[in-house]
Design a protein around this motif. Structure first.
Motif, short mmCIF file in Angstrom:
data_model
loop_
_atom_site.label_atom_id
_atom_site.label_comp_id
_atom_site.label_asym_id
_atom_site.label_seq_id
_atom_site.Cartn_x
_atom_site.Cartn_y
_atom_site.Cartn_z
N LEU A 186 0.84 -1.20 0.00
CA LEU A 186 0.00 0.00 0.00
C LEU A 186 0.87 1.25 0.00
CD1 LEU A 186 -2.50 -1.26 2.71
CD2 LEU A 186 -2.72 -1.45 0.22
N ASN A 187 0.34 2.31 -0.54
CA ASN A 187 1.08 3.57 -0.59
C ASN A 187 0.69 4.51 0.55
OD1 ASN A 187 2.73 3.11 -2.88
ND2 ASN A 187 0.92 3.35 -4.16
N SER A 188 0.07 3.94 1.58
CA SER A 188 -0.32 4.75 2.72
C SER A 188 -0.12 3.93 4.00
CB SER A 188 -1.79 5.17 2.61
OG SER A 188 -2.61 4.02 2.57
N GLU A 189 -0.08 4.62 5.11
CA GLU A 189 0.02 3.93 6.39
C GLU A 189 -1.37 3.46 6.79
OE1 GLU A 189 2.14 5.60 9.61
OE2 GLU A 189 3.84 6.21 8.37
N GLU A 190 -1.43 2.26 7.28
CA GLU A 190 -2.70 1.67 7.70
C GLU A 190 -2.53 1.11 9.11
OE1 GLU A 190 -5.44 1.75 5.77
OE2 GLU A 190 -4.40 2.62 4.05
#
Length: 157
Positions: free
Chosen positions: A28-32
C-alpha cells in the motif's frame, strides 16, 4: 473474505483471501492500522511474506486463488516459474507463452498481478535490462531485485 495488514520493508501490505486461497497480496502507498489478530486462513501467507523479507524464504508454498481472465492466469502461472534471483524480459515472457506478438498483453497481465512478490512479476524487465513498468513503483522493483541478488552491494562507508 478475510483481510489483514502487516508491515514489510517496502510498506504496509494487505493480504486477502479465504478457504479457497490467497486472492491478494498488495503493498500500500499509505500507512494503515496493523492487524492485531491475523485470520487463520491468512496466517501462513503473513508468515511466508515475512520470511521472504527476512531472506529465509525463496519460494512461496501457498494455496492461491487470484481473480483474473484466463489469459491473465496463464501469464501469472508462467511468472511463478521464474527462479528467485533471476530475471526475464517481457519479450522472453511472451515467447514462453507461445506468442511473441502477445508482448503488450503479457505486460498488461503482469501489471495486474494481484499477488505482489508471491507471483514474482518484479522479475520481468525490459529487453535492454531496464526496470520498465511496475505497478508498485520502480523503487520497490529495484529493492526486490537487489534483495534477491546473490551479489549484495556493500557500502564503502
Amino acid at each position: 473474505m478475510e483481510n489483514c495488514i502487516i508491515k514489510s520493508p517496502l510498506g504496509f501490505t494487505e493480504i486477502s483471501g479465504d478457504k479457497n486461497g490467497i486472492m491478494k497480496v498488495a503493498v500500500l502507498n499509505s500507512e494503515e492500522k496493523l492487524t492485531d489478530n491475523i485470520p487463520s486462513v491468512l496466517k501462513d501467507c503473513a508468515i511466508q511474506v515475512q520470511e521472504y523479507f527476512d531472506g529465509t524464504r525463496k519460494d512461496f508454498d501457498l494455496k492461491l486463488n487470484p481473480q483474473g481472465t484466463d489469459f491473465q492466469k496463464k501469464v501469472w502461472e508462467q511468472l511463478k516459474t521464474i527462479p528467485y534471483g533471476k530475471t526475464i524480459s517481457y519479450l522472453d515472457l511472451s515467447k514462453q507463452l507461445g506468442d511473441v506478438k502477445a508482448i503488450r498483453a503479457a505486460a498488461s497481465a503482469n501489471g495486474k498481478n494481484p499477488l505482489w512478490i508471491v507471483i514474482p512479476c518484479h522479475r520481468v524487465i525490459g529487453s535492454d535490462g531496464s526496470l520498465t513498468g511496475y505497478a508498485s513503483g520502480l523503487h520497490r522493483k529495484q529493492w526486490l531485485l537487489e534483495h534477491e541478488s546473490p551479489y549484495k552491494q556493500q557500502s564503502l562507508f
